[in-house]
Design a protein around this motif. Structure first.
Motif: not given
Length: 178
Positions: A84-108
């Motif tokens: 994102l930094e290299g492409l000059g997109l940092v300020g124009d991109v919002l990062l997100w996840n389909v599932v914003p919470t964590h599926p898994g364990t503290p180590g996986s």
């Protein structure tokens, strides 16, 4: 965005770990990040919060080490931010996840279930409005219906960068170190 984050902190998304429920710091970080990117025109959507990334930092595709210089690093987060930094997109991109919470364990990590994807849909839908969606990986593409770029993990950094450049028409080349 504070009410969005408060709603997320109260959400139960299947058997995922809700890293916002027990951390005022992660809630504040996310609210500040969403406020700072409220005018972003691109929504880059991954699969789910990773155990070394958003589970700890509270920010999608971001490790604690990137924020504070301490704590676990996360390879995907490092690659995404460099590209994102290299492409000059940092300020124009919002990062997100389909599932914003964590599926898994503290180590996986584990893939989110269909039910977890469905339960998280309202949060994704709230952030999509007025933005061009770019999915990172096939699960995110299936959930969003949008174009996708290869996930940068497991040797996919160059393909991720090329795909993102193509979809956003960024001209600046970037060197990505895995």
């Amino acid at each position: 965005m504070r009410s969005f984050v408060d709603h997320l902190a109260e959400a139960r998304i299947g058997s995922t770990y809700n890293q916002y429920a027990d951390s005022a710091l992660r809630r504040r970080r996310l609210a500040d990040y969403l406020d700072a990117r409220r005018d972003a025109t691109i929504l880059l959507v991954g699969e789910a919060a990773g155990y070394r990334g958003a589970r700890v930092s509270g920010l999608p595709f971001t490790s604690e080490r990137q924020l504070t210089g301490r704590g676990p690093a996360e390879a995907t987060a490092t690659i995404v931010h460099r590209v994102l930094e290299g492409l000059g997109l940092v300020g124009d991109v919002l990062l997100w996840n389909v599932v914003p919470t964590h599926p898994g364990t503290p180590g996986s990590n584990r893939p989110p279930t269909r039910a977890e994807v469905a339960a998280a849909q309202p949060f994704l839908a709230a952030l999509v409005r007025g933005r061009r969606v770019v999915a990172v990986g096939r699960l995110a593409a299936a959930a969003t219906g949008g174009p996708y770029v290869r996930h940068p993990s497991h040797g996919g950094a160059a393909a991720f960068e090329a795909g993102l450049r193509s979809l956003t028409r960024a001209e600046t080349p970037v060197r990505v170190r895995p």
